[in-house]
Design a protein around this motif. Structure first.
Motif, short mmCIF file in Angstrom:
data_model
loop_
_atom_site.label_atom_id
_atom_site.label_comp_id
_atom_site.label_asym_id
_atom_site.label_seq_id
_atom_site.Cartn_x
_atom_site.Cartn_y
_atom_site.Cartn_z
N MET A 1 0.85 -1.19 0.00
CA MET A 1 0.00 0.00 0.00
C MET A 1 0.88 1.25 0.00
N ARG A 2 0.65 2.11 -0.95
CA ARG A 2 1.44 3.32 -1.07
C ARG A 2 0.86 4.42 -0.19
N ASP A 3 1.72 5.07 0.58
CA ASP A 3 1.25 6.13 1.47
C ASP A 3 0.77 7.33 0.69
N ARG A 4 -0.29 7.96 1.21
CA ARG A 4 -0.82 9.20 0.63
C ARG A 4 -0.52 10.34 1.60
N PHE A 5 -0.36 11.53 1.04
CA PHE A 5 -0.11 12.71 1.87
C PHE A 5 -1.05 13.83 1.42
N ALA A 6 -1.42 14.67 2.36
CA ALA A 6 -2.33 15.79 2.05
C ALA A 6 -2.09 16.92 3.04
N GLU A 7 -2.52 18.10 2.65
CA GLU A 7 -2.45 19.24 3.57
C GLU A 7 -3.57 19.14 4.60
N ALA A 8 -3.36 19.76 5.74
CA ALA A 8 -4.37 19.78 6.79
C ALA A 8 -5.46 20.80 6.45
N PRO A 9 -6.69 20.58 6.92
CA PRO A 9 -7.74 21.58 6.73
C PRO A 9 -7.32 22.92 7.33
N ARG A 10 -7.71 24.01 6.67
CA ARG A 10 -7.38 25.34 7.18
C ARG A 10 -8.63 26.19 7.30
N PRO A 11 -8.87 26.75 8.48
CA PRO A 11 -8.10 26.50 9.70
C PRO A 11 -8.51 25.18 10.34
N SER A 12 -7.76 24.78 11.35
CA SER A 12 -8.14 23.65 12.18
C SER A 12 -8.44 24.19 13.58
N PHE A 13 -9.09 23.36 14.40
CA PHE A 13 -9.56 23.84 15.70
C PHE A 13 -9.16 22.88 16.82
N ARG A 14 -8.86 23.48 17.97
CA ARG A 14 -8.46 22.72 19.14
C ARG A 14 -9.15 23.30 20.37
N LEU A 15 -9.59 22.45 21.27
CA LEU A 15 -10.21 22.87 22.52
C LEU A 15 -9.28 22.51 23.68
N ILE A 16 -9.02 23.49 24.54
CA ILE A 16 -8.12 23.31 25.67
C ILE A 16 -8.84 23.78 26.93
N PRO A 17 -8.77 23.02 28.03
CA PRO A 17 -9.43 23.47 29.26
C PRO A 17 -9.03 24.89 29.63
N SER A 18 -10.00 25.70 30.01
CA SER A 18 -9.75 27.11 30.30
C SER A 18 -8.85 27.32 31.51
N GLN A 19 -8.68 26.28 32.31
CA GLN A 19 -7.82 26.40 33.49
C GLN A 19 -6.35 26.53 33.11
N PHE A 20 -6.04 26.31 31.83
CA PHE A 20 -4.66 26.43 31.36
C PHE A 20 -4.54 27.60 30.39
N PRO A 21 -4.43 28.83 30.91
CA PRO A 21 -4.38 30.00 30.03
C PRO A 21 -3.00 30.15 29.38
N PRO A 22 -2.92 30.93 28.30
CA PRO A 22 -1.61 31.18 27.68
C PRO A 22 -0.71 31.98 28.62
N ILE A 23 0.59 31.80 28.46
CA ILE A 23 1.58 32.51 29.28
C ILE A 23 2.24 33.56 28.40
N GLY A 24 1.97 34.82 28.70
CA GLY A 24 2.42 35.91 27.84
C GLY A 24 3.93 36.02 27.69
N LEU A 25 4.69 35.57 28.69
CA LEU A 25 6.15 35.69 28.62
C LEU A 25 6.73 34.96 27.41
N PHE A 26 6.08 33.89 26.97
CA PHE A 26 6.58 33.14 25.82
C PHE A 26 6.57 34.00 24.56
N GLU A 27 5.67 34.97 24.53
CA GLU A 27 5.52 35.80 23.33
C GLU A 27 6.59 36.87 23.23
N THR A 28 7.30 37.13 24.34
CA THR A 28 8.32 38.18 24.34
C THR A 28 9.72 37.63 24.07
N VAL A 29 9.84 36.32 24.02
CA VAL A 29 11.16 35.68 23.87
C VAL A 29 11.62 35.76 22.42
#
Length: 231
Positions: free
Chosen positions: A1-29
């Motif tokens: 079986m030959r492997d197939r490749f494709a691009e991902a849907p754009r955009p894609s979506f992810r759900l993350i528990p709200s108890q884990f907010p982004p950390i702004g310091l990462f954006e300043t590095v």
């Protein structure tokens, strides 16, 4: 079986528990060395397992200096003890879906499993939704449930983790696959942090499940003021 490749849907979506907010310091590095200092400052390196994963993830793949960088890095460094469908416990990956309905079906399934494990009748949790564009060509195994029944197993990740780690070790971008939880849904696992781009926080949702009922209730919450750096 030959492997197939494709691009991902754009955009894609992810759900993350709200108890884990982004950390702004990462954006300043602007340098990898500074990111190490930030991860130590916020306490990530206090966890031995996280510290080990930082060493396993090549510095060239680290994400910083862009909105929601910490959200991307957390997906690879904070990992479930047994891993997930296409990654083992040693290093995480970014899981996303083609739409929010599919994403809700996926997190709802795991929330229901948690309710059963805790012995409670219902569970509710608030999630942040993120959209992202995933660069690269992904191994496309959509429609291959008959050819790869072990990879699509609904209860065991043994075979799928082997496949996922093979893709990662070969330098692949990740895998495009059919949702096991929602017929017609499409999921993506991205194994390269630098391929996860244009990450934007979208909305907040409350998801409620019953331990004995497969129905998933999804309620969009009123808009909140988002932290700086989120569109």
């Amino acid at each position: 079986m030959r492997d197939r490749f494709a691009e991902a849907p754009r955009p894609s979506f992810r759900l993350i528990p709200s108890q884990f907010p982004p950390i702004g310091l990462f954006e300043t590095v602007t340098r990898g060395a500074d990111l190490e200092a930030v991860m130590e400052l916020v306490g990530w390196t206090n966890d031995r397992l996280v510290a080990d994963r930082i060493r396993r993830l090549p510095e060239a793949e680290w994400v910083y200096g862009a909105p929601n960088s910490s959200i991307v890095m957390a997906a690879f460094l904070h990992v479930a003890p047994g891993g997930m469908r296409f990654n083992g416990p040693d290093l995480g990956a970014w899981y996303a879906a083609d739409n929010l309905k599919t994403a809700a079906a996926e997190v709802g399934h795991h929330l229901r499993r948690e309710a059963v494990a805790r012995g409670v009748a219902t569970m509710a949790r608030t999630y942040r939704s993120y959209s992202a564009n995933l660069a690269g060509d992904y191994l496309d195994i959509r429609g291959e449930q008959t050819l790869r029944p072990d990879v699509y197993d609904g209860t065991s990740y043994a075979a799928s983790q082997v496949l996922g780690e093979e893709v990662r070790s070969s330098g692949g971008a990740g895998i495009l696959y059919d949702s096991v939880r929602l017929r017609g849904g499409v999921n993506i696992v991205a194994h390269r942090p630098r391929n996860i781009r244009d990450v934007v926080q979208v909305d907040h949702f409350e998801i409620t499940v019953s331990a004995t009922d497969r129905r998933i209730d999804v309620r969009k919450l009123a808009s909140r003021r988002r932290p700086r750096g989120n569109a």
